[in-house]
Scaffold this active site. Structure first.
Site, PDB file in Angstrom:
ATOM      1  CG  HIS A 299      44.955 -14.745  65.289  1.00 54.39           C
ATOM      2  ND1 HIS A 299      43.956 -15.229  64.491  1.00 54.39           N
ATOM      3  CD2 HIS A 299      44.568 -15.013  66.571  1.00 54.39           C
ATOM      4  CE1 HIS A 299      43.004 -15.762  65.229  1.00 54.39           C
ATOM      5  NE2 HIS A 299      43.358 -15.644  66.505  1.00 54.39           N
TER       6      HIS A 299
ATOM      7  CG  ASP B 167      47.254 -17.134  68.188  1.00 55.42           C
ATOM      8  OD1 ASP B 167      46.888 -18.217  67.717  1.00 55.42           O
ATOM      9  OD2 ASP B 167      46.620 -16.523  69.069  1.00 55.42           O
TER      10      ASP B 167
ATOM     11  CG  HIS C 114      48.505 -15.294  72.312  1.00 49.93           C
ATOM     12  ND1 HIS C 114      47.714 -14.421  71.609  1.00 49.93           N
ATOM     13  CD2 HIS C 114      48.831 -14.646  73.470  1.00 49.93           C
ATOM     14  CE1 HIS C 114      47.578 -13.299  72.302  1.00 49.93           C
ATOM     15  NE2 HIS C 114      48.249 -13.422  73.430  1.00 49.93           N
TER      16      HIS C 114
END
Length: 371
Positions: free
Chosen positions: A152, A182, A280
């Site tokens: 992330h 992500d 994600h």
């Protein structure tokens, strides 16, 4: 295109995380059951991701009766559980951090909860170090839950910390260790919906133009090499706000400009693509042309398809933090249409049938075992 080329392409599974609907959940428009039923009825699945501490009262303690109710609901609605987001809260005590033994015990409780609720993957956070991931591997294997550490922003696939984890995963050789990719790590522009939110908070057009210009400068430079560089960039957004008469917006500029909009390039994911177990599909909005203007969704789907990824993509709408004037449900439906179109353009498709999704996810994780 040969038959072998077609077979080698991935067929990602369409899905969503309930995190995308946080505003509706907090506003009590829907409870947990209502959200799950809406996801199924309106075709946001079949993949279903849930955040443990946000959605399950008393988590990580899960009563057998509740686990049974939840799994029955998922089966009834025709969804497929993909990932349970768990937390590595090493700072839960006021006066100290958790030691290694305490962290392993804390994570073990959450792994057991994921298994009880029927999730094959648990998304873990970057605060877990390689030694801890290695220690958790046999526990994950015992309970049949793959640990997918989230990459992330402000970090990214080629960040030294992520590469150290990748190298440890390879050394350990456990099929139950991998990553959640992500898309927020590979953003290509400052989200227009957030600019609009700042505009509604009274920010001048001059200041907003400077914010975008500063972010674009950092995008050209690429992601920060280390935390010191990240800190400098964070500080520059705070300084920009103060210099332009809106110090109240400084922290917000910094958090979003450096911690939510990561400027790594799409190809950076190639560093860890064999270890990606879950995705994600982070995004922030849809423009008047039906496209995501700040996340290269089409390029990201193409990369997954071309590298044989057939796991789930959980659409993760992060614009709910600031966008209170549009329906998250309509925005997510539009973004998932972009994903489906992108997969088709890449010579494949997104899986939207539950039975096929279940088989594909099982094969995706079984492939990791064979690897």
């Amino acid at each position: 295109m040969s038959a072998q080329d077609v077979q080698s392409k991935g067929t990602p599974i369409q899905g969503v995380t309930l995190y995308s609907f946080t505003r509706a959940f907090h506003g009590r428009e829907y409870d947990l059951e209502g959200l799950i039923r809406k996801v199924a009825a309106e075709g946001y699945g079949p993949g279903l991701e849930v955040i443990g501490f946000s959605s399950f009262r008393g988590f990580p303690e899960v009563e057998d009766s509740f686990a049974g109710w939840f799994k029955d609901l998922v089966a009834e609605t025709g969804l497929v559980t993909t990932s349970l987001a768990v937390n590595a809260d090493i700072g839960i005590h006021r006066d100290r951090l958790l030691n290694q033994d305490e962290l392993i015990a804390y994570m073990t409780r959450q792994i057991k909860a994921a298994a009880a609720l029927g999730f094959p993957i648990a998304r873990v956070q970057i605060s877990i170090e390689p030694d801890s991931m290695e220690a958790l591997a046999p526990i994950a294997e015992e309970h049949g839950v793959t640990l997918a550490l989230e990459v992330h922003a402000d970090q990214y696939a080629s960040h030294p910390r992520i590469l150290a984890l990748r190298d440890r995963f390879e050394k350990v050789g456990s099929p139950f260790l991998g990553f959640t990719a992500d898309w927020g790590a590979t953003v290509s522009g400052f989200a227009p919906s957030l600019i609009e939110a700042y505009r509604r908070r009274g920010a001048s057009e001059e200041l907003l133009g400077k914010v975008v210009e500063l972010w674009d400068t950092y995008y050209e430079q690429g992601p920060p090499a280390d935390q010191a560089e990240h800190g400098k960039r964070f500080g520059s957004f705070i300084g920009l706000a103060a210099q332009n008469g809106r110090p109240d917006l400084g922290i917000d500029f910094g958090i979003n400009g450096t911690g939510l909009f990561g400027p790594a390039r799409v190809d950076d994911w190639l560093e860890i693509v064999p270890w990606i177990r879950h995705v994600h599909g982070k995004f922030f909005g849809i423009d008047e042309n039906g496209e995501e203007p700040s996340v290269p969704v089409r390029d990201l789907i193409r990369l997954l398809v071309e590298n044989g990824y057939s796991g789930a993509v959980s659409s993760e709408y992060e614009g709910w933090h600031w966008n209170h004037w549009q329906s998250p449900f309509e925005i997510i439906a539009a973004e998932q249409a972009v994903q489906r179109s992108a997969a088709q353009d890449a010579g494949s498709r997104m899986i939207t049938d539950a039975a096929e999704a279940r088989r594909a996810l099982d094969t995706h994780l079984a492939h990791a075992v064979r690897s």
